[in-house]
Every structure is written in structure tokens, then in C-alpha cells.
Design a protein around this motif. Sequence first.
Motif, PDB file in Angstrom:
ATOM      1  N   TRP A   1       1.046  12.663   1.016  1.00 53.96           N
ATOM      2  CA  TRP A   1       0.251  11.577   1.604  1.00 53.96           C
ATOM      3  C   TRP A   1       0.938  10.989   2.833  1.00 53.96           C
ATOM      4  O   TRP A   1       0.269  10.461   3.731  1.00 53.96           O
ATOM      5  N   LEU A   2       2.260  11.078   2.879  1.00 56.28           N
ATOM      6  CA  LEU A   2       2.973  10.545   4.039  1.00 56.28           C
ATOM      7  C   LEU A   2       2.541  11.276   5.317  1.00 56.28           C
ATOM      8  O   LEU A   2       2.325  10.665   6.366  1.00 56.28           O
TER       9      LEU A   2
ATOM     10  N   LEU B   1       5.411   1.018   8.731  1.00 51.87           N
ATOM     11  CA  LEU B   1       5.954   0.248   7.602  1.00 51.87           C
ATOM     12  C   LEU B   1       5.485   0.824   6.273  1.00 51.87           C
ATOM     13  O   LEU B   1       6.255   0.917   5.310  1.00 51.87           O
ATOM     14  N   SER B   2       4.222   1.201   6.211  1.00 50.69           N
ATOM     15  CA  SER B   2       3.673   1.769   4.979  1.00 50.69           C
ATOM     16  C   SER B   2       4.379   3.077   4.634  1.00 50.69           C
ATOM     17  O   SER B   2       4.774   3.310   3.487  1.00 50.69           O
ATOM     18  N   ILE B   3       4.551   3.934   5.635  1.00 49.69           N
ATOM     19  CA  ILE B   3       5.240   5.209   5.414  1.00 49.69           C
ATOM     20  C   ILE B   3       6.699   4.973   5.042  1.00 49.69           C
ATOM     21  O   ILE B   3       7.251   5.627   4.152  1.00 49.69           O
ATOM     22  N   LEU B   4       7.336   4.016   5.713  1.00 47.28           N
ATOM     23  CA  LEU B   4       8.733   3.699   5.420  1.00 47.28           C
ATOM     24  C   LEU B   4       8.877   3.190   3.990  1.00 47.28           C
ATOM     25  O   LEU B   4       9.825   3.556   3.279  1.00 47.28           O
ATOM     26  N   ALA B   5       7.920   2.363   3.554  1.00 44.88           N
ATOM     27  CA  ALA B   5       7.950   1.852   2.174  1.00 44.88           C
ATOM     28  C   ALA B   5       7.803   2.995   1.180  1.00 44.88           C
ATOM     29  O   ALA B   5       8.455   3.022   0.129  1.00 44.88           O
ATOM     30  N   GLY B   6       6.936   3.975   1.532  1.00 42.19           N
ATOM     31  CA  GLY B   6       6.780   5.133   0.661  1.00 42.19           C
ATOM     32  C   GLY B   6       8.055   5.941   0.549  1.00 42.19           C
ATOM     33  O   GLY B   6       8.458   6.362  -0.539  1.00 42.19           O
ATOM     34  N   LEU B   7       8.719   6.148   1.681  1.00 45.41           N
ATOM     35  CA  LEU B   7       9.999   6.869   1.660  1.00 45.41           C
ATOM     36  C   LEU B   7      11.047   6.110   0.864  1.00 45.41           C
ATOM     37  O   LEU B   7      11.839   6.705   0.119  1.00 45.41           O
ATOM     38  N   TYR B   8      11.049   4.797   1.018  1.00 48.86           N
ATOM     39  CA  TYR B   8      12.011   3.973   0.282  1.00 48.86           C
ATOM     40  C   TYR B   8      11.764   4.087  -1.224  1.00 48.86           C
ATOM     41  O   TYR B   8      12.707   4.180  -2.018  1.00 48.86           O
TER      42      TYR B   8
ATOM     43  N   ALA C   1       0.296   9.686   8.484  1.00 48.37           N
ATOM     44  CA  ALA C   1       0.653   9.810   9.894  1.00 48.37           C
ATOM     45  C   ALA C   1      -0.496  10.449  10.684  1.00 48.37           C
ATOM     46  O   ALA C   1      -0.834  10.014  11.789  1.00 48.37           O
ATOM     47  N   GLY C   2      -1.104  11.466  10.081  1.00 49.54           N
ATOM     48  CA  GLY C   2      -2.239  12.109  10.743  1.00 49.54           C
ATOM     49  C   GLY C   2      -3.426  11.184  10.879  1.00 49.54           C
ATOM     50  O   GLY C   2      -4.111  11.175  11.910  1.00 49.54           O
ATOM     51  N   ALA C   3      -3.682  10.384   9.823  1.00 49.18           N
ATOM     52  CA  ALA C   3      -4.807   9.449   9.864  1.00 49.18           C
ATOM     53  C   ALA C   3      -4.598   8.404  10.948  1.00 49.18           C
ATOM     54  O   ALA C   3      -5.533   8.017  11.660  1.00 49.18           O
ATOM     55  N   TRP C   4      -3.340   7.941  11.100  1.00 45.19           N
ATOM     56  CA  TRP C   4      -3.074   6.963  12.146  1.00 45.19           C
ATOM     57  C   TRP C   4      -3.310   7.570  13.522  1.00 45.19           C
ATOM     58  O   TRP C   4      -3.921   6.966  14.399  1.00 45.19           O
TER      59      TRP C   4
ATOM     60  N   SER D   1       0.838  -1.210   0.000  1.00 40.67           N
ATOM     61  CA  SER D   1       0.000   0.000   0.000  1.00 40.67           C
ATOM     62  C   SER D   1       0.868   1.253   0.000  1.00 40.67           C
ATOM     63  O   SER D   1       0.565   2.235  -0.680  1.00 40.67           O
ATOM     64  N   GLY D   2       1.977   1.208   0.744  1.00 41.33           N
ATOM     65  CA  GLY D   2       2.884   2.359   0.769  1.00 41.33           C
ATOM     66  C   GLY D   2       3.517   2.620  -0.581  1.00 41.33           C
ATOM     67  O   GLY D   2       3.630   3.769  -1.029  1.00 41.33           O
ATOM     68  N   LEU D   3       3.933   1.549  -1.264  1.00 39.76           N
ATOM     69  CA  LEU D   3       4.543   1.700  -2.583  1.00 39.76           C
ATOM     70  C   LEU D   3       3.541   2.248  -3.591  1.00 39.76           C
ATOM     71  O   LEU D   3       3.857   3.138  -4.393  1.00 39.76           O
ATOM     72  N   LEU D   4       2.317   1.731  -3.571  1.00 40.04           N
ATOM     73  CA  LEU D   4       1.298   2.176  -4.528  1.00 40.04           C
ATOM     74  C   LEU D   4       0.924   3.640  -4.290  1.00 40.04           C
ATOM     75  O   LEU D   4       0.788   4.419  -5.242  1.00 40.04           O
ATOM     76  N   LEU D   5       0.755   4.010  -3.036  1.00 48.88           N
ATOM     77  CA  LEU D   5       0.422   5.406  -2.736  1.00 48.88           C
ATOM     78  C   LEU D   5       1.551   6.337  -3.153  1.00 48.88           C
ATOM     79  O   LEU D   5       1.315   7.429  -3.681  1.00 48.88           O
ATOM     80  N   SER D   6       2.784   5.904  -2.948  1.00 52.11           N
ATOM     81  CA  SER D   6       3.923   6.745  -3.323  1.00 52.11           C
ATOM     82  C   SER D   6       4.006   6.930  -4.830  1.00 52.11           C
ATOM     83  O   SER D   6       4.411   7.983  -5.316  1.00 52.11           O
ATOM     84  N   ALA D   7       3.630   5.893  -5.569  1.00 48.16           N
ATOM     85  CA  ALA D   7       3.731   5.953  -7.022  1.00 48.16           C
ATOM     86  C   ALA D   7       2.666   6.845  -7.641  1.00 48.16           C
ATOM     87  O   ALA D   7       2.914   7.490  -8.663  1.00 48.16           O
TER      88      ALA D   7
END
Length: 791
Positions: free
Chosen positions: A24-25, A53-60, A29-32, A12-18
Motif C-alpha cells: 500500500w505504501l 507523513l502517512s507513508i512515514l507513519a506506515g514505515l514507522y 505514493a502512486g495515488a498522490w 491513516s498511515g498506522l491503520l493502513l499498515s496494520a
Amino acid sequence: MSLWNASLAVMSGLLLSAYAHPVWLLGAAGAWAAAAAFVPRAYRGRLAVYSFLSILAGLYFYGYEILQQSEMKPLAAQERTVWVRGEIASGVKRDGDVARFFADVGQWREEGESWQELGLNETIVLRVKLSAAEEAAAVEKWRTGSELVALARLGLPQGARNPHAFDYARYLHWQGVHVVAETAFRDARVEAAASIQGSFQEWQKAGAERIESLFADRETAGYMKSLLLGLGQDVTPELESMYANLGLSHVLAISGLHVTLVTSMFMWCLDRLGVSRRWGLFATVSLLVGYVLLVGASASAVRSGLMGGVGLVCQVAGKRLDGKEVWAGALLVMLAVNPYQLWHVGFQLSFAVTLGLILFVPYSLHVFERVPVWIRTLVAVTFSAQLVSFPFLIYHFHQFSPLSWLVNLLATPVLSLLVLPLGYIAIVLALVHPALAAVPVWLTTRLLGWIHEPLYALDQQVIPFTYWPHPKWWWLLLYACFLGMLPILWNRGYHRKQDVALCLALFLGLLVAARQPLAGSDEVRITFLDVGQGDSIVVEIGTEKVYLMDAGGTMRHPAAEPWMEKRDPFEVGKDVVLPFLMARGIEKIDRAIMTHGDLDHIGGMEALVSRFSFGEVLVNGQVPEAKEAQIRELFRERGVPITTGTPGQVWSDGPEIEWKWLHPGETTLRGNDASVVLQLTAYNKTVLFTGDIERSGEAVLVQNGLSPVDVLKVAHHGSNTSSTEELLAATAPKAAVISAGVNNRYGHPAVQVLQRLGKYGTTIYRTDRHGAITLIISPAGLSWNTQQLDT
């Protein structure tokens, strides 16, 4: 922490980042933080971990994107010719007089200048033009890791020029490639260098040569090389097409079955030799790594190898194996190495189908419990694989045969459980002595003959519901939710007969929705396809009628020498028109119109005759020559009526939709001037289709009477011999469409034609600049869409 949940969070993090804005990051964080107030305390920790993990995947992903940025792209945009230095980064694939491969470039320079270092090695696609058989033989010896220096002309990869067509630029983007280059063999210097991948390629080539020596039949040899070694480029185009049409392509991919078979045979041999279990495990895992590299390390092979290796370790350690966790672990490892793999078709299909088998087969076995378990298992495996692969196949290929279920149920077990092991046995025995392989080779050849003969016959039939329209995003989401809810509902006890019936009804409803039965029901959609220097127009009248006006064509010259023959030469009908019709879910063409006999208009029809149902073919009434005569004969063989029209003839395809035949009639005009000219009036808007008509034909049209039109399909690709002042004065088009090839050698469209159209204030659309052009006519008026921006 569950690896399964972690894999979902990472994806989910990768897809949102793409696809989403980087902000969105912060939003995640705010949604969590907001959700934490409403989530029970016991679950807050887990939610925090997976959100992190999702946010970390997005950063990666963002970091990976930065590393993939191209320093050579500005040079490629200018199409500069420069020297490049690096190494070959993939297997070299030769097709006729062209070889292609990936190259990792570390330096470049212009002629006479010094070498310039790139910040990071950049991968490009290099196309090498060959001019002699000796060059072809030499290039096939190039291996991964070899050092390369070449004088190459750089360029940018081309995107899709027609709706839902293969997007080469996008494909390369997810390979981490932004630049393509072309060189000649004489301008490239390659020096062999030792590398692990290069060594395995040598062994793969040796295996391929052994298979060729064992199997005399070219088609069988190519098939076995793909089945056993993953060398798909040696499968004949006819066989590859048949397997794709019937949903059997997965058989030729290296999968878990290959890994299981190879490791089981190896472990059985070690056990018979008295090797201890511990050393046997070590040897088998080592073999598994080598096997994955030998077959090309495709996504499916790596996934199978990772899961197989973990399975072996768990088996020896006596630990229970959780299939979902192993699947998730393999996915996380592969995405950590290269997150772009999430957009690779092979990666998607391999992981999706494997997950489907893990999730659904155990539940499927509880249905029809009175049926023998081996039958239930076979049906469950087939059903689960087809159920999960369906959305991927219609999204990427717009194709899924309703017979695929049955064909896979009957053919796949024979191919996988008989042909595959027989092939490996033949290779092993041949290592001892070629004569020992005679029996398994004979059995394999006969089995393939028995299987392929009826499959080829089946492939020649026009099977309804084989082509599927490009799915909408909301449908993909609904289908994913449906599949995701099935195991959850089952575990909650919803597996009574009425529950199964309800799920089946929902599934059938999703299949109906995938056909998009109501889409465009009150509109006329006209697509002027980009077929290069040629014409092809698809007219869709709501959901009721389809007209195909010409199908382009490809001028092909015989290869000067046998080695220069292409494996599967490009042909407009097969490679442009057919994929578009499939992507629209079109299976019946009510009227095919061959405006005249020029190859660039009708040549592509040949590839379509056997793939669709045709109601009628309209022609200009002239005596056909050469190619047109051949194509007409193909239509006659399939019982399709061939007719012509007369000036003034009118027919209707529904309220406010009327066609009129304008030209030709009884005339001495020939060639382009005898092109079929039709006028379509829909919702009070008029479109004039003119084929390749020229001055003499246009004079006849004007003499017979023409009224103003909203849209003019400009005749003869915008040649100055057409679109005369008289025709434009009579029609006064508000918009015009010109079908012409990019940088065509005729200089179409002519400057004079553009000036004449400009005089009338006509808006001009051109396929050479805009790609495919789509005109939608509805009661609300006209709307235009172009595949590309004007450049």
C-alpha cells in the motif's frame, strides 16, 4: 503545517499498515502522484507533505512491529519451563492466591545451562502462584524496576473462543506481549532496585492506605481510590458492573477534569503564597508530571497531562489556545512513543471524547440560546461525550444504556464537581491532622450513598436497547462520516431549525441501523458456545425468537483462607454467555431451557436472570434440587412461567420452523437420562438436541421412534455412556457437535464415540478444538462457522 491534519495523516498511515499489505505504501505514493495532476497548484505542497507523513507513519509502524517480534515465542509454543532474568515492568496486581505483572526479560536458560542473552528485552506476562498469606504480603511489596529471576513455564496467550469475546492474545499483542508465563512464589527471587516508577508506586500505595483509613466503608474506600488515584482494581465488582451498565465508567478514569482540578488548586495556593507567575508555572508543570506518574500514567492521564501542560504554558505566554492543535500534538507525541496505543480502548475513548468536546460543545451552546448558559454547557458536554463514545462502547463492550444520557446529566456533575474535590480536600487536610478530614469524608460518604442507592435500583431493571449487536465496518464508517460532517456543515451555515431536524433524523436512522433490524431475518442461527466442560446453546429464529438451551456453569469451592478469595471469580454465565448475548444484541430470551439440574448446564443461568426479559422457562418436570431449585425461584420472583412438555408436543415459530418435544415424559428415569431432548426442523433440515442423556434415555428415544437428522448435538459431552450404536443407527447424523472442555479430566469425547460417529461418515465439530461453533440454517441449506481452526 497543521498538527490536526498531520495527526489524521499519521493515524491513516498506522491503520493502513496494520490491516493492509505493505504494498500500500507504493500505492499511496502512486495515488498522490496521480492526484497531484488534478489538485490546484496551491494545495499540491500540502497534499505532498501529508501523504509523506502517512507513508512515514506506515514505515514507522512496520519498524516498530519488527522490534516487537518475540524470540521466546518458539519456547512458549512448546510450553518449555526455563529460568528467566529481567525486571518487573508494571505494578503487581494480586487477586487472591495469584499475582500478575509485566516483566521485561533480558536473559533465559534451561536448568543446568548457561544464560542466553535476548537480542532485545522482551516483555512477558508473569503469573505468580501464592500458597501462604506471608507470600501474598511479600508480593504486594514488589515494585516496578525490581530485579527478577524465576523458573517459569512459558505459554502462548489464548485468543477468543467465542464470537466477539475478549481476545486476550490480541489484547496482549497491542501491549507488545506475545508470551505468558507461570511460576510459584518459591521459584521466584525478587531484589528491590531503585526506580522512578517504583517510588511513585510507593507513594500511590501510601495514598491508598490513607484513603482506607479515612473511609471506613469498603465500597466507598475502593471507589475513592479509583476516583483519586486511578486504582480501579479496588472498586467492588458490584459497583463496577453498575457503572458499566449505566455508562458511568468514565467517571472513575483519570481525565482532564482531575488535571484541571489539581492544577487549579495548586496554582491558587501558590498565588496566595505570593509565588511569581513564572515560578508558579514551573512548579505546576512539575506537579503535573508527578501527578500523572502517581495515578499510574494511563492513556487518559498522560493525554490530560500533555494537554494541560501545553495549556498552562500558553496561558502564561498569553497565546491563544487552539484545542484541536493541542489535541493533535498530544496524540502525535503518544503515538510516536508507542503506535500500538492506537488500539488501546482507553486511548481511543480518551482522545475521541476529548475531541468530541472540542468540536461539538461550542456549536451545541448556540442551540436553545434562551436557556441559561450553565444548563446549555452541562447538556452540551454530556451530549457531545455520549455522541462520540457511543460507537466505541458498542464495538468494544456491546453496551450502551438509553438512560446513560440522563444518568450522566444528573450524576456526573455531582460526582465530578463535588465528590472529586471533596476527596482531594480530605486527603490534604488529613496530612495536617486526620480530624480535619472528618467533614469532607462525611459529606463524600453521604453524597455517594444518595447517588448510588437509586443507581443500584435502576441497574436492577431490564432496560430496552441496552445491548447492541457488534457493529458492521460500514456502519462505523458512516457514523464517523456523520460526526465529521457536522462541524463542517455548521461552519458553512447549515444550522437552521430544518438543518438541525435533518441531522437529528439522520442520527436516529444510524441508531436504527446499528440495531441491524433486518440481519438474519430468513435464517436460523444456532451457536454452540464454548463454555468449557458444559453446555450452552443459543438458537436465534430470524429476528423474532431466541432460545437459550442451558448456560454452562462453574464449579466453585470456598477459599481455604480469606486472603485467597478472588475479587471477581470467573463464572461462565457472567463471563461467557452474557457477553455473547450482548454482542448479538439479544435483550429478550423467549424460552430458556434447563435440560436437567447439573451445574455444568444450568449454573450460568443465575447470572442471566436479572439481565434479560424471559418469556418462559422449560424444564424436565423432575423435582428440582439444590442449584436448580434456587434458579427456578429467581425466575418465579420475576414472574417468569416455568413449564414442561410431553413427548410428541409440537410448536411452530414461523413458516417451515417447527419444534418437537421428544423427552422426557412420564418416566422413572432420573439425572442425565431425564434431560430435555428437543428436535428442531427448519427449512427441511433437522437438528436433535440431546442434553446429557445416556444409554437408558437413548433407548427410550429409539423405542418411541426417531428419524434421520442432519445435525446431532452429541449427548453428555461425548461420554462413552451416550451416543449408542442404536441411537446413531436411528438418526444417521450428517454432522455432530460435541461440547467439551479443553483437556478436560473426563477424557471427553471418548474415542469409542468418535469411532462410532466415524462409522456413519459424520462430520464432527468440537468446542474443545474449534471453540464456539455456529450453524446457520437458511432456505439455501446449512453453513458452518468455527471460532478457531482445528488444532
